[in-house]
Design an enzyme around this catalytic site. Structure first.
Site, PDB file in Angstrom:
ATOM      1  N   ALA A   1      -4.304   9.149  74.744  1.00 47.87           N
ATOM      2  CA  ALA A   1      -3.973   8.838  76.132  1.00 47.87           C
ATOM      3  C   ALA A   1      -5.136   9.135  77.067  1.00 47.87           C
ATOM      4  O   ALA A   1      -4.940   9.499  78.224  1.00 47.87           O
ATOM      5  CB  ALA A   1      -2.745   9.640  76.559  1.00 47.87           C
ATOM      6  N   ALA A   2      -6.371   8.950  76.579  1.00 54.25           N
ATOM      7  CA  ALA A   2      -7.544   9.320  77.372  1.00 54.25           C
ATOM      8  C   ALA A   2      -8.145   8.150  78.139  1.00 54.25           C
ATOM      9  O   ALA A   2      -8.925   8.357  79.064  1.00 54.25           O
ATOM     10  CB  ALA A   2      -8.612   9.929  76.461  1.00 54.25           C
TER      11      ALA A   2
ATOM     12  N   GLU B   1     -12.234  -5.150  62.834  1.00 51.35           N
ATOM     13  CA  GLU B   1     -11.970  -5.433  64.238  1.00 51.35           C
ATOM     14  C   GLU B   1     -12.341  -6.877  64.568  1.00 51.35           C
ATOM     15  O   GLU B   1     -13.182  -7.495  63.915  1.00 51.35           O
ATOM     16  CB  GLU B   1     -12.759  -4.469  65.129  1.00 51.35           C
ATOM     17  CG  GLU B   1     -12.402  -3.001  64.930  1.00 51.35           C
ATOM     18  CD  GLU B   1     -10.948  -2.712  65.240  1.00 51.35           C
ATOM     19  OE1 GLU B   1     -10.416  -3.294  66.212  1.00 51.35           O
ATOM     20  OE2 GLU B   1     -10.334  -1.913  64.506  1.00 51.35           O
TER      21      GLU B   1
ATOM     22  N   ARG C   1      22.160   6.371 102.057  1.00 51.47           N
ATOM     23  CA  ARG C   1      20.849   6.996 101.936  1.00 51.47           C
ATOM     24  C   ARG C   1      20.954   8.359 101.253  1.00 51.47           C
ATOM     25  O   ARG C   1      22.051   8.851 101.001  1.00 51.47           O
ATOM     26  CB  ARG C   1      20.206   7.082 103.321  1.00 51.47           C
ATOM     27  CG  ARG C   1      19.816   5.700 103.865  1.00 51.47           C
ATOM     28  CD  ARG C   1      19.366   5.751 105.301  1.00 51.47           C
ATOM     29  NE  ARG C   1      18.215   6.635 105.473  1.00 51.47           N
ATOM     30  CZ  ARG C   1      17.755   7.017 106.668  1.00 51.47           C
ATOM     31  NH1 ARG C   1      18.356   6.604 107.777  1.00 51.47           N
ATOM     32  NH2 ARG C   1      16.706   7.808 106.751  1.00 51.47           N
TER      33      ARG C   1
ATOM     34  N   HIS D   1      32.816  -1.089 109.469  1.00 52.63           N
ATOM     35  CA  HIS D   1      31.730  -1.978 109.850  1.00 52.63           C
ATOM     36  C   HIS D   1      30.878  -1.402 110.975  1.00 52.63           C
ATOM     37  O   HIS D   1      31.352  -0.682 111.833  1.00 52.63           O
ATOM     38  CB  HIS D   1      32.260  -3.358 110.284  1.00 52.63           C
ATOM     39  CG  HIS D   1      33.628  -3.329 110.874  1.00 52.63           C
ATOM     40  ND1 HIS D   1      34.631  -4.157 110.452  1.00 52.63           N
ATOM     41  CD2 HIS D   1      34.178  -2.546 111.823  1.00 52.63           C
ATOM     42  CE1 HIS D   1      35.735  -3.904 111.131  1.00 52.63           C
ATOM     43  NE2 HIS D   1      35.486  -2.932 111.963  1.00 52.63           N
TER      44      HIS D   1
ATOM     45  N   ALA E   1      34.512   0.209 114.721  1.00 59.79           N
ATOM     46  CA  ALA E   1      33.240  -0.510 114.670  1.00 59.79           C
ATOM     47  C   ALA E   1      32.294  -0.016 115.755  1.00 59.79           C
ATOM     48  O   ALA E   1      32.699   0.271 116.873  1.00 59.79           O
ATOM     49  CB  ALA E   1      33.480  -2.006 114.828  1.00 59.79           C
TER      50      ALA E   1
END
EC number: 2.7.7.23
Length: 460
Positions: free
Chosen positions: A9-10, A154, A332, A362, A379
């Site tokens: 993973a370098a 390769e 949220r 609403h 509302a």
């Protein structure tokens, strides 16, 4: 006998054209590196070593506490990368899996089969291979007339005959741990790339008369290495199909699985119905017999059983059983909707707890509020919770009735069974069983409109 693992993973991943290290790009909600690590974990390695280099600290954070790490400060090829792990694994008896961190589609089952094949055939090295319709760009597996693997060539080093070979090297191997590091001492950079190829150890083993085998993947898609955004999108597509198929097998109905996006860690109970264009991300959980309609987007939230979410967004919140949300609602972060709550169209809830069977049908904003059960919001109700510097809480007790177009200016408490008159601006606490009226008295000025330009008498 013990198993070990080396995850490479370098690399920077130049073709990704990104500041982010390649292995940290995400597929279905988690990084490619995490996908690989989870697959590797199936073989239960006694030690896992991750080779890091480019932006090493970012990569380290992903597996911190789960893996040992070693640095490759110069990227001089796969062979060189594996050399960096010698300090962690030198002298250990057992088998070592070597795998690239940019192969997110590999499965733990395939890696386990690879290890078993290697051990059962008493190989010093086993290559995970696949058959490619278009092998361009891959290293080719070269076999002799007896079908034995003799070397890996390769793409840039392959001759015309070798380029016709369709069996390709996936970049995943199992080695006898001690022999791996002994052989690495004998490789060099005499190749088109000027790098230390890990594949050169295969030729060394063959020259020494040692047994090298190849285990062929049943599913070519697992071999995909992600080097650019096109391959990343391909990996996302394959992973999405896998995830959705698993959920369908487990009893979830999809209207259109090709247009439904579910992250790998999402949990969905049986008999949930998911319409098209739904996105479920992160650690989201959905309870049984719920319905998620077209366009719903849920992030890191828990949705109870028998809920209906209609074309709405829910983030980092909890919706308990039997609730209904939407259409076009936004829940949220840090909100809780308790059992039987109804949040209707164009309602926004933020950082609030809404009690059982409360309704906001609403055009309402509820922010930083503690709301009891059986409350009704008319509302246009707004909780005014922010003075430009600080957030303040609104507390509404059970069975309160909030009239339409009420403005509730926090900090504020409204008691049990209280009522606010429509159009009121409420600035003071409202005791239980009271009616609060916070609006000016209507005044009618008779005949006054005659003087206005719009009046018919003023038209010429």
């Amino acid at each position: 006998m013990s198993h070990y693992a080396i995850i490479l993973a370098a690399g920077k991943g130049t073709r990704m054209k990104s500041d982010l290290p390649k292995v940290l790009h995400k597929v279905s909600g988690i990084t490619m590196l995490e996908h690989v690590f989870r697959a590797v974990s199936v073989i239960e390695p006694a030690k896992n070593v991750t080779v890091i280099g480019h932006k090493a600290e970012l990569v380290r954070e992903v597996l911190d506490g789960q893996s040992a790490f070693t640095m490759q400060t110069e990227q001089l090829g796969t062979g060189h990368a594996v050399m960096m792990a010698e300090e962690e694994l030198a002298g250990l008896e057992g088998q070592t899996l070597v795998i690239a961190g940019d192969t997110p589609l590999i499965t733990g089952e395939s890696l386990k089969n690879l290890i078993d094949f290697h051990v059962n055939h008493k190989n010093v090295a086993t290559i995970l291979t696949a058959t490619a319709d278009n092998p361009f760009g891959y290293g080719r597996i070269i076999r002799n007339e007896n079908g034995e693997v003799t070397k890996i060539v390769e793409q840039k080093d392959a001759n015309e005959f070798e380029q016709q070979v369709k069996e390709i090297n996936t970049g995943t191997y199992v080695f006898d741990n001690k022999r791996l590091f002994e052989a690495l001492k004998n490789i060099n950079t005499n190749n088109a790339q000027g790098e230390y190829y890990l594949t050169d150890v295969i030729s060394i083993f063959r020259e020494n008369g040692e047994k090298v085998g190849a285990y062929i993947l049943r599913d070519f898609e697992e071999s995909l290495g992600v080097n650019d955004r096109v391959a990343l999108a391909t990996a996302e597509d394959v992973m999405r199909r896998r995830i959705n198929k698993t959920h369908m097998i487990n009893g979830v109905t999809f209207q259109n699985p090709n247009a439904t996006y579910i992250d790998v860690d999402v949990e969905i109970a049986p008999d949930v119905v998911i319409e098209a264009n739904v996105t479920l991300k992160g650690q989201t959980k959905v309870g049984a017999e719920s319905v998620l309609t077209n366009g719903t987007y849920i992030v890191d939230s828990t949705i109870g059983a028998n809920t209906v979410i209609t074309n709405s967004m829910i983030e980092h919140s909890v919706v308990e059983k039997g609730a209904t949300v939407g259409p076009f609602a936004h829940i949220r972060p840090d909100s809780m909707l308790k059992e039987g709550v109804h949040i209707g169209n164009f309602v926004e809830v933020k950082g609030s707890t809404i009690g059982e069977n409360t309704k906001a049908g609403h055009l309402t904003y509820i922010g930083n509020a503690e709301v009891g059960s059986d409350v009704n919001f008319g509302a246009g109700t707004i909780t005014v919770n922010y003075d430009g510097q600080h957030k303040f809480k609104t507390q509404i007790a059970n069975n309160a009735f909030i009239g339409s177009n009420s403005t509730l200016i926090a900090p504020l408490e409204i008691g049990d069974n209280a009522l606010t008159a429509a159009g009121s601006t409420i600035t003071d606490n409202v005791p239980a069983d009271s009616v609060a009226i916070g609006r000016s008295r209507q005044v009618n000025k008779e005949g006054y409109a005659i003087k206005k330009p719009h009046h018919p008498s003023q038209q010429k």
